[in-house]
Write a protein that holds these residues in place. Structure first.
Motif, PDB file in Angstrom:
ATOM      1  N   LYS A 107       0.907  -1.029  -0.157  1.00 53.58           N
ATOM      2  CA  LYS A 107       0.069  -0.182  -0.102  1.00 53.58           C
ATOM      3  C   LYS A 107       0.807   1.288   0.045  1.00 53.58           C
ATOM      4  O   LYS A 107       2.054   1.242   0.527  1.00 53.58           O
ATOM      5  N   LYS A 108       0.110   2.657  -0.451  1.00 51.64           N
ATOM      6  CA  LYS A 108       0.874   3.599  -0.507  1.00 51.64           C
ATOM      7  C   LYS A 108       1.150   4.557   0.606  1.00 51.64           C
ATOM      8  O   LYS A 108       1.562   5.424   0.896  1.00 51.64           O
ATOM      9  N   GLN A 109      -0.404   4.271   1.145  1.00 52.51           N
ATOM     10  CA  GLN A 109      -0.946   5.274   2.210  1.00 52.51           C
ATOM     11  C   GLN A 109      -1.521   4.635   3.423  1.00 52.51           C
ATOM     12  O   GLN A 109      -2.279   3.802   3.190  1.00 52.51           O
ATOM     13  N   ILE A 110      -1.465   5.237   4.619  1.00 48.16           N
ATOM     14  CA  ILE A 110      -2.403   4.913   5.781  1.00 48.16           C
ATOM     15  C   ILE A 110      -3.192   5.982   6.071  1.00 48.16           C
ATOM     16  O   ILE A 110      -2.508   7.204   6.278  1.00 48.16           O
ATOM     17  N   ILE A 111      -4.651   6.075   5.796  1.00 46.77           N
ATOM     18  CA  ILE A 111      -5.334   7.252   6.200  1.00 46.77           C
ATOM     19  C   ILE A 111      -5.989   6.926   7.353  1.00 46.77           C
ATOM     20  O   ILE A 111      -6.484   5.788   7.633  1.00 46.77           O
ATOM     21  N   ILE A 112      -5.687   7.755   8.395  1.00 46.73           N
ATOM     22  CA  ILE A 112      -6.389   7.665   9.882  1.00 46.73           C
ATOM     23  C   ILE A 112      -7.170   8.555   9.994  1.00 46.73           C
ATOM     24  O   ILE A 112      -7.399   9.692   9.655  1.00 46.73           O
ATOM     25  N   SER A 113      -8.850   7.908  10.391  1.00 41.42           N
ATOM     26  CA  SER A 113      -9.938   8.690  10.394  1.00 41.42           C
ATOM     27  C   SER A 113     -10.502   8.279  12.052  1.00 41.42           C
ATOM     28  O   SER A 113     -10.036   7.388  12.582  1.00 41.42           O
ATOM     29  N   ILE A 114     -11.164   9.067  12.266  1.00 43.59           N
ATOM     30  CA  ILE A 114     -12.114   8.862  13.603  1.00 43.59           C
ATOM     31  C   ILE A 114     -13.459   8.988  13.276  1.00 43.59           C
ATOM     32  O   ILE A 114     -14.098   9.746  12.688  1.00 43.59           O
ATOM     33  N   MET A 115     -14.359   7.876  13.698  1.00 41.84           N
ATOM     34  CA  MET A 115     -15.863   7.994  13.581  1.00 41.84           C
ATOM     35  C   MET A 115     -16.300   8.204  14.739  1.00 41.84           C
ATOM     36  O   MET A 115     -15.952   7.679  15.794  1.00 41.84           O
ATOM     37  N   ILE A 116     -17.091   9.382  15.000  1.00 43.05           N
ATOM     38  CA  ILE A 116     -17.795   9.767  16.132  1.00 43.05           C
ATOM     39  C   ILE A 116     -19.405   9.431  15.952  1.00 43.05           C
ATOM     40  O   ILE A 116     -19.998   9.936  14.892  1.00 43.05           O
ATOM     41  N   ALA A 117     -19.739   8.486  16.651  1.00 38.66           N
ATOM     42  CA  ALA A 117     -21.206   8.177  16.658  1.00 38.66           C
ATOM     43  C   ALA A 117     -21.806   8.119  18.021  1.00 38.66           C
ATOM     44  O   ALA A 117     -21.300   8.142  19.066  1.00 38.66           O
ATOM     45  N   PRO A 118     -23.292   8.311  18.142  1.00 39.23           N
ATOM     46  CA  PRO A 118     -23.792   8.237  19.459  1.00 39.23           C
ATOM     47  C   PRO A 118     -23.729   6.818  20.035  1.00 39.23           C
ATOM     48  O   PRO A 118     -23.683   5.747  19.221  1.00 39.23           O
ATOM     49  N   SER A 119     -23.281   6.673  21.287  1.00 39.84           N
ATOM     50  CA  SER A 119     -23.136   5.475  21.875  1.00 39.84           C
ATOM     51  C   SER A 119     -24.517   4.351  22.075  1.00 39.84           C
ATOM     52  O   SER A 119     -24.656   3.314  22.120  1.00 39.84           O
ATOM     53  N   ASP A 120     -25.745   5.378  21.915  1.00 39.89           N
ATOM     54  CA  ASP A 120     -27.038   4.717  21.847  1.00 39.89           C
ATOM     55  C   ASP A 120     -27.800   4.877  20.636  1.00 39.89           C
ATOM     56  O   ASP A 120     -27.994   5.933  20.015  1.00 39.89           O
ATOM     57  N   PRO A 121     -27.880   3.601  20.045  1.00 38.47           N
ATOM     58  CA  PRO A 121     -28.260   3.937  18.348  1.00 38.47           C
ATOM     59  C   PRO A 121     -29.785   4.590  18.273  1.00 38.47           C
ATOM     60  O   PRO A 121     -30.122   4.995  17.475  1.00 38.47           O
ATOM     61  N   LEU A 122     -30.642   4.565  19.480  1.00 37.93           N
ATOM     62  CA  LEU A 122     -31.776   5.045  19.439  1.00 37.93           C
ATOM     63  C   LEU A 122     -31.713   6.661  19.664  1.00 37.93           C
ATOM     64  O   LEU A 122     -32.691   7.176  19.478  1.00 37.93           O
ATOM     65  N   MET A 123     -30.715   7.320  19.716  1.00 38.39           N
ATOM     66  CA  MET A 123     -30.596   8.695  19.785  1.00 38.39           C
ATOM     67  C   MET A 123     -30.759   9.193  18.309  1.00 38.39           C
ATOM     68  O   MET A 123     -31.183  10.449  18.381  1.00 38.39           O
ATOM     69  N   MET A 124     -30.642   8.339  17.163  1.00 40.74           N
ATOM     70  CA  MET A 124     -30.969   9.015  15.834  1.00 40.74           C
ATOM     71  C   MET A 124     -29.981  10.072  15.442  1.00 40.74           C
ATOM     72  O   MET A 124     -30.457  10.981  14.704  1.00 40.74           O
TER      73      MET A 124
END
Length: 138
Positions: A107-124
């Motif tokens: 591979k040529k690159q490492i792309i580092i990302s952060i996923m920010i999501a609600p801890s409770d899926p019912l939060m919508m």
């Protein structure tokens, strides 16, 4: 006394409003990238061949300005085509360079990302993805 307490309250809320999240990428105990700006164009670093071949660790830390139990964080490591090759369910990850070399072989690159999501899926609430850094491999 009332004016002083009102001034302190206003300055505190202003400071909290301007607080920003930040991140840090450390390779072999040396800071490669540290920023509060999330820019895919600016946060690009070239990894030297000697550093890539050396045994050690890559550490990624995402610091939240105002932590809350309502949100969960996942660090994601993808290649240049966007294929996610590694995910850590935390805002901190420590990975050996040996395992990274195996995952990102050819591979040529490492792309580092952060996923920010609600801890409770019912939060919508919608999940957010922020690209932290791009490490260009030798």
């Amino acid at each position: 006394m009332k004016k002083l307490s009102l001034f302190m309250l206003l300055s505190l809320t202003t400071a909290l409003a301007f607080a920003q999240d930040s991140f840090q990428v450390v390779l072999h105990k040396k800071i490669v990238l540290s920023s509060a700006e999330f820019s895919a164009e600016k946060n690009v670093k070239l990894i030297k061949s000697t550093d890539w071949k050396k045994n050690g660790n890559l550490e990624v830390t995402y610091k939240v300005a105002s932590p809350s139990a309502l949100w969960s964080y996942k660090l994601q490591f993808a290649d240049e085509k966007g294929n996610m090759l590694l995910q850590k369910d935390s805002s901190y990850a420590k990975i050996t360079t040996q395992s990274l070399r195996q995952l990102f072989a050819g591979k040529k690159q490492i792309i580092i990302s952060i996923m920010i999501a609600p801890s409770d899926p019912l939060m919508m609430a919608p999940a957010k993805m922020k690209q932290l850094a791009t490490l260009k491999l030798p």
